[in-house]
Design a protein around this motif. Structure first.
Motif, mmCIF file in Angstrom:
data_model
loop_
_atom_site.group_PDB
_atom_site.id
_atom_site.type_symbol
_atom_site.label_atom_id
_atom_site.label_comp_id
_atom_site.label_asym_id
_atom_site.label_seq_id
_atom_site.Cartn_x
_atom_site.Cartn_y
_atom_site.Cartn_z
ATOM 1 N N ASN A 127 0.958 -1.233 0.016
ATOM 2 C CA ASN A 127 0.059 0.143 -0.023
ATOM 3 C C ASN A 127 0.706 1.108 0.055
ATOM 4 N N GLY A 128 1.908 1.038 -0.504
ATOM 5 C CA GLY A 128 3.315 2.662 -0.165
ATOM 6 C C GLY A 128 2.341 3.449 -1.464
ATOM 7 N N SER A 129 1.799 2.362 -2.368
ATOM 8 C CA SER A 129 1.116 3.898 -3.848
ATOM 9 C C SER A 129 0.049 3.998 -3.259
ATOM 10 N N THR A 130 -0.592 3.870 -2.269
ATOM 11 C CA THR A 130 -2.199 4.058 -1.618
ATOM 12 C C THR A 130 -2.215 5.455 -0.793
ATOM 13 N N LEU A 131 -0.831 5.209 0.068
ATOM 14 C CA LEU A 131 -0.286 6.216 1.087
ATOM 15 C C LEU A 131 0.677 7.414 -0.163
ATOM 16 N N VAL A 132 0.482 7.533 -0.969
ATOM 17 C CA VAL A 132 1.040 8.488 -2.106
ATOM 18 C C VAL A 132 -0.452 8.971 -2.686
ATOM 19 N N ILE A 133 -1.314 8.085 -3.004
ATOM 20 C CA ILE A 133 -2.301 8.730 -3.234
ATOM 21 C C ILE A 133 -2.689 10.222 -2.378
ATOM 22 N N TRP A 134 -3.261 9.334 -1.192
ATOM 23 C CA TRP A 134 -3.968 10.621 -0.467
ATOM 24 C C TRP A 134 -3.080 11.610 0.047
ATOM 25 N N LYS A 135 -1.522 11.641 -0.308
ATOM 26 C CA LYS A 135 -0.867 12.532 0.117
ATOM 27 C C LYS A 135 -1.466 13.924 -1.197
ATOM 28 N N CYS A 136 -1.359 13.441 -2.135
ATOM 29 C CA CYS A 136 -1.711 14.032 -3.344
ATOM 30 C C CYS A 136 -3.721 14.856 -3.205
ATOM 31 N N LEU A 137 -4.137 13.470 -2.680
ATOM 32 C CA LEU A 137 -5.409 14.643 -1.959
ATOM 33 C C LEU A 137 -5.349 15.467 -1.297
ATOM 34 N N GLY A 138 -4.588 15.010 -0.237
ATOM 35 C CA GLY A 138 -4.831 16.391 0.838
ATOM 36 C C GLY A 138 -4.087 17.634 0.493
ATOM 37 N N ALA A 139 -2.834 17.136 -0.910
ATOM 38 C CA ALA A 139 -2.235 18.665 -1.166
ATOM 39 C C ALA A 139 -3.477 19.202 -2.336
ATOM 40 N N LEU A 140 -4.304 18.064 -2.679
ATOM 41 C CA LEU A 140 -5.249 18.943 -3.686
ATOM 42 C C LEU A 140 -6.647 19.417 -3.226
ATOM 43 N N CYS A 141 -6.919 19.372 -1.869
ATOM 44 C CA CYS A 141 -7.926 19.711 -0.533
ATOM 45 C C CYS A 141 -7.579 21.152 -0.439
ATOM 46 N N ALA A 142 -6.143 20.854 0.189
ATOM 47 C CA ALA A 142 -5.356 22.452 0.113
ATOM 48 C C ALA A 142 -5.880 23.466 -0.368
ATOM 49 N N LEU A 143 -5.044 22.726 -1.506
ATOM 50 C CA LEU A 143 -5.172 24.589 -2.982
ATOM 51 C C LEU A 143 -7.154 24.400 -3.549
ATOM 52 N N LEU A 144 -7.745 23.884 -3.629
ATOM 53 C CA LEU A 144 -8.929 23.852 -3.470
ATOM 54 C C LEU A 144 -9.437 24.719 -2.617
ATOM 55 N N LEU A 145 -9.129 24.961 -1.182
ATOM 56 C CA LEU A 145 -9.907 25.628 0.002
ATOM 57 C C LEU A 145 -9.103 26.863 0.221
ATOM 58 N N THR A 146 -8.186 27.405 -0.819
ATOM 59 C CA THR A 146 -6.889 28.284 -0.819
ATOM 60 C C THR A 146 -7.287 29.120 -1.744
ATOM 61 N N ILE A 147 -8.347 28.979 -2.986
ATOM 62 C CA ILE A 147 -8.753 29.135 -3.990
ATOM 63 C C ILE A 147 -9.667 29.298 -3.644
ATOM 64 N N LEU A 148 -11.001 28.717 -2.960
ATOM 65 C CA LEU A 148 -12.209 29.327 -2.101
ATOM 66 C C LEU A 148 -12.023 30.599 -1.533
ATOM 67 N N SER A 149 -11.241 30.451 -0.538
ATOM 68 C CA SER A 149 -11.171 31.697 0.541
ATOM 69 C C SER A 149 -10.360 33.191 -0.597
ATOM 70 N N ILE A 150 -9.658 32.661 -1.205
ATOM 71 C CA ILE A 150 -9.616 34.073 -2.260
ATOM 72 C C ILE A 150 -10.430 34.892 -2.728
ATOM 73 N N SER A 151 -11.665 33.906 -3.414
ATOM 74 C CA SER A 151 -12.940 34.406 -4.080
ATOM 75 C C SER A 151 -13.605 35.126 -3.702
ATOM 76 N N THR A 152 -13.855 34.277 -2.027
ATOM 77 C CA THR A 152 -14.487 34.967 -0.257
ATOM 78 C C THR A 152 -14.247 36.072 -0.619
ATOM 79 N N LEU A 153 -12.908 35.825 -0.258
ATOM 80 C CA LEU A 153 -12.182 38.128 0.196
ATOM 81 C C LEU A 153 -12.251 39.002 -1.314
ATOM 82 N N ARG A 154 -12.279 38.065 -2.427
ATOM 83 C CA ARG A 154 -12.858 38.978 -2.946
ATOM 84 C C ARG A 154 -13.746 39.429 -3.153
ATOM 85 N N TYR A 155 -14.871 38.594 -3.028
ATOM 86 C CA TYR A 155 -16.528 39.118 -2.868
ATOM 87 C C TYR A 155 -16.796 40.678 -1.992
ATOM 88 N N TYR A 156 -16.119 40.255 -1.048
ATOM 89 C CA TYR A 156 -16.097 41.034 0.345
ATOM 90 C C TYR A 156 -15.637 42.058 0.094
#
Length: 374
Positions: free
Chosen positions: A220-249
């Protein structure tokens, strides 16, 4: 009588022959090529407990040397170990080994070359670290400061029953997927000289290093890599959402702030950017509630010297209303400590003085207080 002596002599020779040990001396001695020597001999046919000693003789660094090593019997074998001069640890060194028992000497090895009978010291126990997919196994060679062998050692690593080779590098990287699932892994290592100029036997095995691992780590070494990639993707999406919300306000708050453009619109359309004229026209709304009393304006007119002399000899009292909002205007006189205003009916600037500065009974004389500068 002569026959009797001959018989005794023959009996003695037979007895000595029967008591002569039989020695297997095929490269029984090895060196670590530092400063140590060890030997193992199999001696058969002995019938007494007299000590056995090995005698080494030869030239070490062009100097004649001789040293001994006393054998000790353990588990049916005779062993000895001792320190020897480092001058003997050269590839040109050639020694002779003899076995001494009682008063007799027996040749064991007529040509012993330390550089051709090397058994290196065992490496230290391996150290194991891991990444997502690899086991990183390193060890210390025990020859880091050696003049010849520090960079010329080969290794074998025993891991989970598999022999892995490493040429001249004291580390190995093993993929987790190549190992069988196990909750406990153990590794040990051994070494030998790498150059072909040396003769060698493998060193003893190092101490064993064992560590626990997840049963599915290798799979399951490859599974750990996949989970890390998913975590990085979620962090990127949260950052984009935060920037969009800040611009709206920010846009919402900006829309609520009134723009000063309408207030200054007439400055450019009606007065062509002349700030002084624009302020003069809009001065009334600033001083409308404050300057409600009359303003006394005194203008100075150029006169001839004779007329000016008569004017200077005469005093003119000013009738000033005494309250806090009364002012006296003096043309072309500026004072930074008092309020400066613009007269709405004239292009001449005046400095206005509050009436309470003059006192109640003091007359204002034109020739002193209001005398123009010449």
């Amino acid at each position: 009588m002569e026959h009797l002596e001959l018989g005794w002599m023959l009996l003695y020779l037979i007895t000595m022959a029967a008591s002569t040990p039989f020695i297997d001396a095929k490269c029984n001695c090895v060196t670590d090529y530092w400063d140590s020597l060890s030997c193992v001999l199999n001696i058969t046919g002995t019938r007494d407990s007299s000590p056995y000693t090995l005698i080494f003789s030869g030239n070490c660094s062009e100097k004649k040397s001789e040293f001994t090593c006393e054998l000790v019997q353990t588990h049916g074998e005779y062993r000895c170990a001792r320190k020897i001069p480092r001058d003997c640890m050269f590839i040109e060194t050639l020694l002779t080994i003899d076995l001494q028992h009682n008063l007799s000497k027996f040749p064991v090895q007529p040509k012993f070359e330390p550089a051709q009978c090397i058994q290196t010291r065992a490496p230290y126990a391996p150290v194991v670290t891991q990444t997502a997919n690899l086991w990183n196994i390193t060890w210390t060679t025990n020859y880091e400061g050696h003049m010849y062998l520090k960079d010329y050692l080969d290794f074998e690593l025993l891991l989970q029953g598999k022999l892995l080779s490493s040429r001249r590098t004291p580390y190995l990287c093993v993929e987790k997927t190549k190992l069988q699932s196990s909750s406990l892994l153990c590794a040990r290592v051994r070494s030998k000289p790498s150059p072909e100029d040396y003769g060698w036997v493998w060193s003893e095995w190092s101490n064993e290093t064992c560590w626990k691992t997840d049963l599915n780590t290798g799979q399951n070494g490859s599974t750990l890599v996949i989970w890390k990639c998913l975590g990085a993707l979620c962090a990127l999406l949260l950052t984009i959402l935060s920037i969009s919300t800040l611009r709206y306000y920010m846009k919402t708050m900006k829309a609520q702030i009134p723009s000063p453009a309408p207030f200054f619109q007439t400055l450019f359309h009606q007065y062509d950017g002349h700030l002084k004229d624009w302020i003069s026209a809009h001065r009334s709304f600033v001083l409308e509630d404050k300057l409600t009393t009359d303003i006394v304006i005194i203008e100075f007119i150029s006169k001839k010297p004779e007329e000016l002399q008569d004017f200077q000899s005469t005093s003119y009292p000013l009738d000033v209303v005494r309250n806090d909002s009364s002012y006296v205007g003096i043309a072309d006189f500026e004072s930074p400590a008092l309020l400066t205003a613009l007269c709405p009916n004239s292009s001449t600037s005046y400095t206005q003085f509050p009436a309470f500065l003059w006192g109640e009974s003091r007359p204002v004389e034109a020739d002193e207080a209001l005398k123009p500068s010449l």
